[in-house]
Scaffold this motif. Sequence first.
Motif, PDB file in Angstrom:
ATOM      1  N   LEU A 177       0.051 -74.854  32.935  1.00  0.00           N
ATOM      2  CA  LEU A 177      -0.954 -75.451  32.702  1.00  0.00           C
ATOM      3  C   LEU A 177      -2.056 -74.406  32.647  1.00  0.00           C
ATOM      4  N   THR A 178      -1.555 -72.913  33.684  1.00  0.00           N
ATOM      5  CA  THR A 178      -1.973 -71.699  33.336  1.00  0.00           C
ATOM      6  C   THR A 178      -2.688 -70.943  32.011  1.00  0.00           C
ATOM      7  N   GLU A 179      -1.266 -71.077  31.454  1.00  0.00           N
ATOM      8  CA  GLU A 179      -1.181 -70.750  29.966  1.00  0.00           C
ATOM      9  C   GLU A 179      -1.644 -72.410  28.732  1.00  0.00           C
ATOM     10  N   LYS A 180      -1.869 -73.427  30.035  1.00  0.00           N
ATOM     11  CA  LYS A 180      -1.787 -74.694  28.763  1.00  0.00           C
ATOM     12  C   LYS A 180      -1.058 -74.666  27.461  1.00  0.00           C
ATOM     13  N   SER A 181       0.051 -74.625  27.866  1.00  0.00           N
ATOM     14  CA  SER A 181       1.106 -74.841  26.901  1.00  0.00           C
ATOM     15  C   SER A 181       2.016 -75.834  27.488  1.00  0.00           C
ATOM     16  N   ILE A 182       2.370 -75.808  26.336  1.00  0.00           N
ATOM     17  CA  ILE A 182       3.492 -77.236  26.060  1.00  0.00           C
ATOM     18  C   ILE A 182       4.934 -76.929  25.655  1.00  0.00           C
ATOM     19  N   LYS A 183       6.011 -77.034  26.263  1.00  0.00           N
ATOM     20  CA  LYS A 183       7.313 -77.128  25.273  1.00  0.00           C
ATOM     21  C   LYS A 183       8.164 -77.550  25.426  1.00  0.00           C
ATOM     22  N   THR A 184       9.077 -78.205  24.637  1.00  0.00           N
ATOM     23  CA  THR A 184       9.997 -78.813  24.497  1.00  0.00           C
ATOM     24  C   THR A 184      11.442 -77.829  24.809  1.00  0.00           C
ATOM     25  N   GLU A 185      12.009 -78.372  25.796  1.00  0.00           N
ATOM     26  CA  GLU A 185      13.722 -77.737  26.316  1.00  0.00           C
ATOM     27  C   GLU A 185      14.763 -78.194  25.762  1.00  0.00           C
ATOM     28  N   ILE A 186      15.981 -78.205  25.583  1.00  0.00           N
ATOM     29  CA  ILE A 186      16.868 -78.803  25.534  1.00  0.00           C
ATOM     30  C   ILE A 186      18.232 -79.407  26.665  1.00  0.00           C
ATOM     31  N   LEU A 187      17.957 -80.280  27.728  1.00  0.00           N
ATOM     32  CA  LEU A 187      18.531 -80.813  29.008  1.00  0.00           C
ATOM     33  C   LEU A 187      19.876 -80.644  28.735  1.00  0.00           C
ATOM     34  N   ASP A 188      20.622 -79.232  29.095  1.00  0.00           N
ATOM     35  CA  ASP A 188      21.757 -78.877  29.473  1.00  0.00           C
ATOM     36  C   ASP A 188      23.044 -80.359  29.797  1.00  0.00           C
TER      37      ASP A 188
END
Lengths: 73, 599
Positions: free
Chosen positions: B14-25
């Motif tokens: 929320l600080t950087e206003k970024s949204i990323k998708t990550e792979i769940l191991d």
Amino acid sequence: MIEIRLFATLRENRGKILFFEPENFRDADSILHELNIPASDVAILLINGMHSQPRDSVKDGDVIALFPPVGGG
Amino acid sequence: MTTSYNLKMLRVNLTEKSIKTEILDEALAKKFIGGRGLGTKILYDEGVAKVDPLSPANKLVFINGPLTGCNVPTGGRYMVVTKSPLTGMIASSNSGGVWGARLKYAGYDAVIVEGKADAPVYLSIHDDKVELLPAGDLWGKESTVVEEILKEKHGKDASVLNIGPAGEQLFELACIMNEADRAAGRSGVGAVMGSKMLKAIVCASTRTVIEPFDKEKLREVVTESLRKIRENGVTGQGLPTYGTAVLVNIVNNIGSFPTRNWQESYFADADKTSGETLKEKYLVKQGYCHRCPIGCGRVINLNGKTVGGPEYEPIWAYGANCGVEDLEAINEANYWCNELGLDAIGAPTTIAAAMELYQKGYLKDEDCDGVPLVWGSAKAIVEWTKHMGYGDNKLGRLMASGSYRLCDHYGVPEFSMSVKKQEMPAYDARGIQGIGITYATSNRGGCHVRGYMISPEVLGLPEPLNRLATEGKATWTKIFQDLTAVIDSSGMCLFTSFALGAPDYAGLLNAATGTNYDVEGVLKVGERIYNIERLFNKEAGMVAGDDTLPKRILNEPIPSGPSKGEVSKLNITLPQYYEVRGWVDAFPTEATLKRLDLL
């Protein structure tokens, strides 16, 4: 007198609290029989707040509480 | 290979206003199952245990289990995992409704929220389209109002999770609500969300099905599980007919129903607040969460309005524990907990503590804003719930920080009936010895659903145990805690455990994810989860003496009723518990950690 407290579905057509003369009943099972409640319908049987069995004896002044299978959290 | 995991997570800063998708191991996921277990592992590895809970450095994980969204009974639950501002330790609060399933269908196993927004925002998730949107117009609004506005905007099938005014004001008793009356209730998770200025998460999806590892096998084990749930007296009849509040009369009749802030443990008017009375006077219909065959929820009539009704816990906490026999007032107070986003156990038990402060002269009439905190006052429980949730007066704001901080403020922390600063629920551990071990050793503080010893000690399930005895209770508690960790991590509801056992959960997980658990194996995962939580707490500053109960429970015998004279025998059971856990001074030994693959 013996006080019988009924709960949940066991109240249906029977009421909430009943009082029985002690001399007619020697154990909890005889009370269940009088109430026409099969022992298999009773999941929790308390005599004076302690978990008990139908064969356990009852006496004047006892409070018996009967519950069908119930639960929660 | 198909699996019921999405193997995909969202990370929102929320600080950087970024949204990323990550792979769940996948291997990591299977090692901790999901939900409560995997969420704790993620936070532990990312160093969250040491941060200030209300700072941007804390993280908030919304996480499903592998069975969430699957065609399994009660497969719709999610967990909120974070560092608790109430306890300073691990928080993991479970909720039903449909939000968790919606997140799963949208394609994600978890959402990890970091940082802090510079103005109120909400997160919108619609399959691959994920965005942060302004929420200034939602700030200050109550839960169902927010839900209505966001459904209007995002469609009626969207599911909304949000905080009320309590969370916005960072009150330690703030919860997170979804579907109007479902709550991730405990440990102040709503305050963490408020500290990030995140008002809501809306979730919508195109997909409505999760493909499991072995569809035929899953159908087979689901059929068997459903049969057991329907044929079981508790899940097939008791809970659907009366809801959880059917416990009121049972627990009262064994004299272990805490009354007037645990000064007594039998409430003469309990039946007026019971599940039976709720059904007779207020019930409109049953309430169901996603894919639930039980329907323990109560939809009630409140002054002509159809709303979610109270569970057993708030009925006790507002009722006997405040000396109140007026069920309509309890229904209304519970409604305000939901609207304002307050923990419906923590808020009323704090009112009870305030009533004891008033009784004993620590709180004066001039502190009470015209509504004295007297035992039995229907007006007080409703009005003080609103003061706590809206934070509109000084005492209300102090009370919304929980009973420990309230009582400590007046120099009598011993009036707070809490463990690790979280209020204990509706069973007196003086009259039920095993539940005292659960309360004392719960990683999230005072809590009954971390090892529901009420099941064997009061309900006689799976077999009856003498509630006043100590023998064997440590081992039973450990098994219940470990199995509960499995269920909480799987995405199913704990109430299924009245009918199902470890072999059923292992079978469901195996068919959905391709694991190969047997009973021993699945319980070992539960034990691993319980221990990673304990490691989190150790790093957060927990000390051995934190595993204890209030002095009243240890030293003051129940004064009257069927459990008269009883105190908790934790001095006997706690050392036994540490031994069966493989812990010394409250923490796992190196050998235990090695055995659980945690080193």
